[in-house]
Design an enzyme around this catalytic site. Structure first.
Site, short mmCIF file in Angstrom:
data_model
loop_
_atom_site.label_atom_id
_atom_site.label_comp_id
_atom_site.label_asym_id
_atom_site.label_seq_id
_atom_site.Cartn_x
_atom_site.Cartn_y
_atom_site.Cartn_z
N GLU A 109 0.84 -1.21 0.00
CA GLU A 109 0.00 0.00 0.00
C GLU A 109 0.88 1.26 0.00
OE1 GLU A 109 -4.00 -1.26 2.33
OE2 GLU A 109 -2.11 -1.70 3.37
N GLU A 129 -3.39 -9.86 3.90
CA GLU A 129 -4.14 -9.57 5.13
C GLU A 129 -5.21 -10.61 5.45
OE1 GLU A 129 -2.67 -5.47 3.79
OE2 GLU A 129 -3.33 -7.32 2.85
#
Ligand code: T1G
Length: 643
Positions: A109, A129
């Site tokens: 990210e 995740e």
């Protein structure tokens, strides 16, 4: 406090290096440090562009996972990474992300908030995740579809699998593959792009258009099938879908809502526990710090049966040349046919390239003699589950091995000390219990004997990591940890069939509970004869008057050994598809009648309770006995609210 980030200059290029070992996680102080140094570089008139790079083995492996429990317990405020990433994206000078090792989760990210990404050939990028019961929580579900397209973003965010550098370039996540020095390559790239207007990922909306809703429907179906009951993959799909319907900011707000739902869930709590559990078991309490693992560069396996063949593949898959020995040519050929078949299947399914499959197969040398065993660094015995047979093998190999060769037994339950007593050097003997299929299952039980040398333990544990396994050290007792826990679990399942539940009901109840397969289906897969041999070996340990199931022995006397025999607890067709066997139901009724066991209707809840509590209770006994080390690695407050 060690400097977590630092700024250096390479003439007109500023270099910000993150140095937060072991994996440059975005822990407290890291985003703040990066943002401060970015500001400094922008203020510096001599700087035309900025490179962000990680020190050590990797770029950024994500947010600091240790922080999540503190956030959930209220010990730490929930800090948003959005402003930090917008600061990068809105930087007035181009920011080039130089990626090596892993750019995972918050790491990817961060990279995607940069204007350009250059990557080293061996690097991996991903949003794993969901493996922690979470979803990307720093705009990954909003920026990734803008770079890689919606389908790829759904696949990566819902599946959690990372992709290699070349593919990252192909799908548009990375702009350039840097062969040679990454920093030098990144600086050269930075000079090239410095004059150009810096593209902001959040403004790149072209890949968000014309997405057919069926893409999300199919992804949800796949996620429900693969992740039975898992909520995070579905939340990840919702978040990526939001990117196609909402503005960037609205999409980020939707992502944050979904992230919080996951963060406060018991699924995430359990998966984060498992993440650290897998890493804590690698550390052996009491092992002297100066004890170093020996290098394993050549291996040998005795037995080319189901386990021996899988173990040989595991070594070959890790690039370790391995001899596999059998006593008879037909058995050796059968074993090699299965190995060749497994590689052919993997190549056909695209899991391996044909070249990779051939290279791995070439690492395996099938033979009928002990030739070359005197060069092996480790020998793994995987012969029939019988102590006398194993002792004979250890007596034989003890005469030919080189000094320092580790002698390992793949026994799943038998007494390691008894086996070691036949070896010339019992201190070199250890248990390495692989789980079937050995080249697939991640767990490796490393069993220390009374005389096993600390160096041998260290070597076996390190080898486990090299083979891509989660190695867990166990003490020596019947069944060690895994089978010792499974035995009472399976016994309850067998009792329940004697008392009136059907095989299918028992399997389905545990499957619905979350097990990958029902206990009796696993028994049929492993082969009932294995359990039979072990029960015979341990009959002397059975306490008089303690109820034992009768059906399993009866099935074995009838040669109903499971899948490999076409029938066991269930019937199996040529494709090994199970079906209910009326003969089995009749055998259960007859057995109950003869044993005076009343038959009754049994509810799924009772099935789950009896089997799972049996598993848990045995786990507690194993800790009490010190067969497994009791370790607490993450202070999770017990009164922690779960949704
Ligand atoms: N946070 C904290 N500690 C971490 C960590 C992390 N992200 N990753 C690894 N460690 C520790 C680990 O516990 C071990 O510690 C040591 O580093 C070495 O790890 C906002 C919400 C990077 C591929 O899921 O996959 O970002 O045991 O033994 O085999 O959207 O670690 O030595 O004390 O595994 O070389 C997403 C997790 C986080 C990646 C390296 N990121 N890490 O493998 O070493 S959530 C991940 C890994 C997130 C954002 C979201 C692997 C690795 P110790 P290791 P390795």
């Amino acid at each position: 406090m060690a400097e977590l980030v630092r700024l250096t200059r390479q003439d007109d290029i500023a270099v910000i290096t993150i140095d937060n070992p072991p994996v440059n996680a975005l822990g407290p102080g890291v985003p703040e440090g990066i943002q401060a140094l970015l500001h400094e570089a922008v203020q510096d008139g001599g700087v035309r562009a900025i490179v962000l790079i990680g020190a050590g083995q990797t770029f950024i492996a994500g947010a600091d996972i240790r922080e999540f429990a503190k956030i959930v317990s209220g010990e730490r405020p929930r800090l948003s990474l959005y402003p930090f990433l917008l600061a990068i994206e809105d930087c007035s000078k181009p920011v080039i992300m130089a990626i090596h090792g892993a750019a995972f989760g918050g790491g990817l990210e961060t990279a995607m908030a940069g204007h350009y990404r250059v990557i080293a050939p061996g690097a991996q990028v991903g949003q794993p995740e969901v493996k922690l019961g979470l979803i990307p929580g720093a705009a990954g579900t909003q920026r990734l579809p803008r770079l890689a397209g919606v389908a790829k973003a759904v696949e990566m965010c819902a599946g959690g699998q990372s992709i290699p550098a070349r593919e990252a370039v192909e799908v548009g996540i990375a702009d350039s593959l840097i062969e040679g020095g990454l920093l030098e390559g990144a600086i050269a790239f930075a000079r090239e792009v410095a004059p150009k207007p810096a593209p902001k990922t959040r403004e790149r909306n072209e890949k968000l258009r014309d997405v057919h809703p069926a893409l999300f429907t199919m992804a949800r179906e796949k996620a429900r099938k693969l992740g039975r009951g898992m909520t995070a993959p579905l939340a990840a799909i919702d978040a990526v879908e939001a990117a196609t319907r909402l503005t960037f900011d609205e999409g980020c707000r939707r992502e944050a809502e979904l992230f919080d739902e996951c963060l406060y869930s018991s699924q995430s709590r359990a998966l984060i526990h498992a993440f650290f559990g897998e890493r804590t078991v690698a550390k052996i309490p009491g092992l002297p710090k100066d004890v170093k693992p020996a290098e394993i560069s050549r291996a040998a396996v005795i037995g080319a049966g189901t386990m021996g063949g899988g173990i040989a593949m595991t070594f070959a898959n890790a690039g370790i040349p391995v001899i596999v020995k059998e006593t008879a040519a037909d058995a050796l050929e059968r074993g090699m046919d299965i190995i060749r078949g497994n590689y052919a299947k993997s190549a056909a399914k695209g899991r391996l390239s044909q070249a990779d499959a051939e290279q791995r197969l070439a690492h395996i040398t099938p033979q009928l003699t002990y030739e070359g065993f005197d060069q092996a660094d480790i020998i793994v015995e995987a012969v029939f589950e019988n102590t006398a047979v194993k002792k004979q093998v250890f007596a034989e190999i003890g005469k030919i091995v080189k000094p320092g060769c580790v002698l390992a037994s793949n026994t799943s339950s038998l007494d390691i000390d008894e086996i070691a007593s036949a070896a010339a050097h019992p201190d070199m003997v250890i248990g390495t219990h692989f789980f079937s299929p050995a080249h697939v299952m991640r767990l490796l039980e490393v069993v220390r004997g009374r005389e096993t040398a600390p160096g041998v333990i260290a070597t076996a544990m390190a080898l486990g990591k090299k083979l891509g396994k989660v190695a867990v050290l166990a003490g020596n007792c019947p069944g060690f940890i895994g089978n010792r826990m499974v035995a009472p679990y399976l016994r309850e399942a067998q009792f329940l069939v004697e008392e009136g539940a059907s095989v299918e009901q028992v399997n389905q109840a545990l499957y619905n509970f979350g097990m990958a397969m029902g206990p009796l289906a696993v028994d049929d897969l492993a082969g009932l004869d294995i359990g039979w041999a072990i029960r015979k070996e341990f009959a002397r340990f059975e306490k008089p008057g303690v109820r034992q199931p009768r059906l399993p022995d009866l099935l074995c006397e009838l040669r109903r050994f499971g899948q490999k025999a076409g029938r066991g607890w269930s019937l199996y067709d040529a494709d090994r598809k199970p079906s209910a066997d009326p003969e089995l139901a009749a055998l259960a009724e007859k057995t109950a009648r003869e044993a005076g066991i009343p038959r009754r209707t049994i509810l799924d809840e009772e099935i789950v309770d009896r089997c799972i509590y049996a598993l848990i209770n045995e786990g507690a006994r194993i800790l009490e006995d010190g067969i497994a080390a009791a370790r607490c690695f993450m202070p999770i407050p017990l009164d922690f609210p779960t949704s």
